[in-house]
Scaffold this active site. Structure first.
Site, PDB file in Angstrom:
ATOM      1  CB  SER A  73      38.756  45.052  34.581  1.00 26.99           C
ATOM      2  OG  SER A  73      39.721  44.059  34.501  1.00 26.99           O
ATOM      3  CG  HIS A  79      38.305  40.537  31.480  1.00 29.89           C
ATOM      4  ND1 HIS A  79      38.880  41.384  30.570  1.00 29.89           N
ATOM      5  CD2 HIS A  79      38.716  40.952  32.688  1.00 29.89           C
ATOM      6  CE1 HIS A  79      39.628  42.277  31.211  1.00 29.89           C
ATOM      7  NE2 HIS A  79      39.549  42.040  32.497  1.00 29.89           N
ATOM      8  CG  HIS A  96      44.978  40.246  32.891  1.00 28.94           C
ATOM      9  ND1 HIS A  96      43.713  39.764  32.649  1.00 28.94           N
ATOM     10  CD2 HIS A  96      44.857  41.599  32.947  1.00 28.94           C
ATOM     11  CE1 HIS A  96      42.864  40.774  32.555  1.00 28.94           C
ATOM     12  NE2 HIS A  96      43.526  41.897  32.732  1.00 28.94           N
ATOM     13  CE1 TYR A 149      44.687  38.083  36.675  1.00 26.12           C
ATOM     14  CE2 TYR A 149      45.699  40.212  36.245  1.00 26.12           C
ATOM     15  CZ  TYR A 149      44.577  39.412  36.320  1.00 26.12           C
ATOM     16  OH  TYR A 149      43.344  39.930  36.032  1.00 26.12           O
ATOM     17  CD  GLU A 150      43.629  35.803  32.754  1.00 31.17           C
ATOM     18  OE1 GLU A 150      42.754  34.998  32.437  1.00 31.17           O
ATOM     19  OE2 GLU A 150      43.803  36.895  32.165  1.00 31.17           O
ATOM     20  CB  ALA A 173      40.119  48.517  35.593  1.00 32.17           C
ATOM     21  CG  MET A 181      47.493  44.023  37.762  1.00 30.55           C
ATOM     22  SD  MET A 181      46.438  42.871  38.637  1.00 30.55           S
ATOM     23  CE  MET A 181      46.288  43.677  40.247  1.00 30.55           C
ATOM     24  CB  SER A 182      46.413  44.897  31.361  1.00 26.29           C
ATOM     25  OG  SER A 182      45.748  46.145  31.473  1.00 26.29           O
ATOM     26  CG  ASN A 236      41.373  50.473  42.882  1.00 26.56           C
ATOM     27  OD1 ASN A 236      41.300  50.139  41.687  1.00 26.56           O
ATOM     28  ND2 ASN A 236      42.448  50.270  43.589  1.00 26.56           N
ATOM     29  CG  HIS A 296      37.907  41.675  40.339  1.00 25.92           C
ATOM     30  ND1 HIS A 296      38.633  42.402  39.419  1.00 25.92           N
ATOM     31  CD2 HIS A 296      37.081  40.879  39.603  1.00 25.92           C
ATOM     32  CE1 HIS A 296      38.258  42.058  38.190  1.00 25.92           C
ATOM     33  NE2 HIS A 296      37.320  41.131  38.282  1.00 25.92           N
TER      34      HIS A 296
HETATM   35  N1  HPA Z   1      46.314  47.998  41.243  1.00 22.42           N
HETATM   36  C1  HPA Z   1      46.645  47.264  40.180  1.00 22.42           C
HETATM   37  N2  HPA Z   1      45.803  46.997  39.190  1.00 22.42           N
HETATM   38  C2  HPA Z   1      44.559  47.498  39.263  1.00 22.42           C
HETATM   39  C3  HPA Z   1      44.150  48.284  40.345  1.00 22.42           C
HETATM   40  C4  HPA Z   1      45.079  48.539  41.393  1.00 22.42           C
HETATM   41  O1  HPA Z   1      44.782  49.213  42.398  1.00 22.42           O
HETATM   42  N3  HPA Z   1      42.853  48.628  40.119  1.00 22.42           N
HETATM   43  C5  HPA Z   1      42.504  48.076  38.929  1.00 22.42           C
HETATM   44  N4  HPA Z   1      43.538  47.388  38.413  1.00 22.42           N
END
Ligand code: HPA
Length: 281
Positions: A31, A62, A84, A86-87, A114, A215-216, A239, A253
């Site tokens: 990401s 993406h 992902h 989650y998609e 990310a 998440m990946s 973050n 996001h």
């Molecule tokens: N949590 C999970 N996945 C992420 C995060 C997060 O804080 N930041 C970027 N991908």
């Protein structure tokens, strides 16, 4: 089972019909990091929709294409935009690109993502070398190796004590030092998402030894190791995981994509050094 052998063969044929370049190195761009593909020269881009079986990324930020071309003196294949779990995609779909790269002759996979910082010492914009992972999604029963095993691809049981290649990690450390990038190191915890974590979850992740959360990546690492590929992986800390209910802010996001802009040049510098170090004879 989502795919048959023929599905993979058809996808390979489409790529081969577009380029005669045969990369040994595959790079997955996470990401906000897709801009790295713009560095590729003599690039041939193949849209996911032109590749039979290839799942499309539905996530903003993406792009959806494979970029094959020359970078740092040799051929590479970059996956610009990943899919992902989650998609709603299956583990087989999420790892399709890795399997495809293997069939195309890729031997080394470099993954980027990310991630949220869990380690209290991390700051937004940091790059973390992933030295190990905690596959919470896999441990909960969603692992790409579940199901009938194809011995032509890899063995039924694989070890994960050395999932992340130590020689490649050493190259990354050297490259970061040469480029004056402060490279962090740590353990990546994989969660399913798509929601970001609660403060209690961030504290739990810290307790179990995670330094970053995302998440990946670990599904792809697992599939790559199954296929005998060498793996190097990095998280861009976009973050900081919020670990207290007293904080007014929340993760989103947009900040993930925004931080990508600081991370791209750092990640690019490290990857350039790694590729130069691997050599591409
Ligand atoms: N949590 C999970 N996945 C992420 C995060 C997060 O804080 N930041 C970027 N991908």
């Amino acid at each position: 089972m989502t795919y048959s052998q023929e599905d993979y063969t058809r996808a390979v044929e489409v790529i081969r019909s577009r380029t005669t370049q045969t990369p040994r190195i595959g790079i997955v761009l996470g990401s906000g990091l897709g801009a790295l593909a713009e560095e590729v020269e003599s690039a041939v881009a193949v849209a996911y929709e032109d590749i039979p079986g290839f799942p499309r990324s539905t996530v903003f930020g993406h792009a959806g294409r494979l970029v094959i071309g020359q970078w740092v003196g040799g051929p590479v294949i970059m996956q610009q935009g990943r899919t992902h779990f989650y998609e709603g995609y299956s583990m087989e779909q999420v790892t399709f690109a890795i399997r495809l790269m293997r069939l195309l002759g890729v031997e080394t996979v470099i993954l980027t993502n990310a991630a949220g910082g869990v380690n209290k010492g991390f700051a937004v914009g940091d790059v973390m070398l992933i030295v190990d992972h905690i596959n919470l999604v896999g441990m909960a029963g969603h692992n790409p190796l579940i199901g009938p095993n194809d011995e032509r691809v890899g063995p039924r049981f694989i070890g994960m004590a050395q999932a992340y290649d130590r020689q490649l990690a050493a190259l990354a450390r050297r490259a970061a030092e040469a480029e004056n990038v402060n490279l962090r190191e740590g353990v990546y915890a994989c969660v399913a998402g798509p929601n970001f974590e609660t403060p209690a979850e961030i504290r739990m992740l810290r307790t179990i030894g995670a330094d970053a959360v995302g998440m990946s990546t670990v599904h792809e690492v697992t599939a790559a190791r199954h296929g005998g590929m060498r793996v190097l992986a990095f998280s861009g800390i976009t973050n900081i995981g919020i670990d207290s209910l007293d904080v007014d802010a929340d993760a989103n996001h947009e900040e993930v994509l925004e931080a990508g802009k600081i991370i791209v040049p750092r990640m690019t510098a490290i990857l350039r050094g790694v590729l130069a170090g691997i050599g591409q004879a």
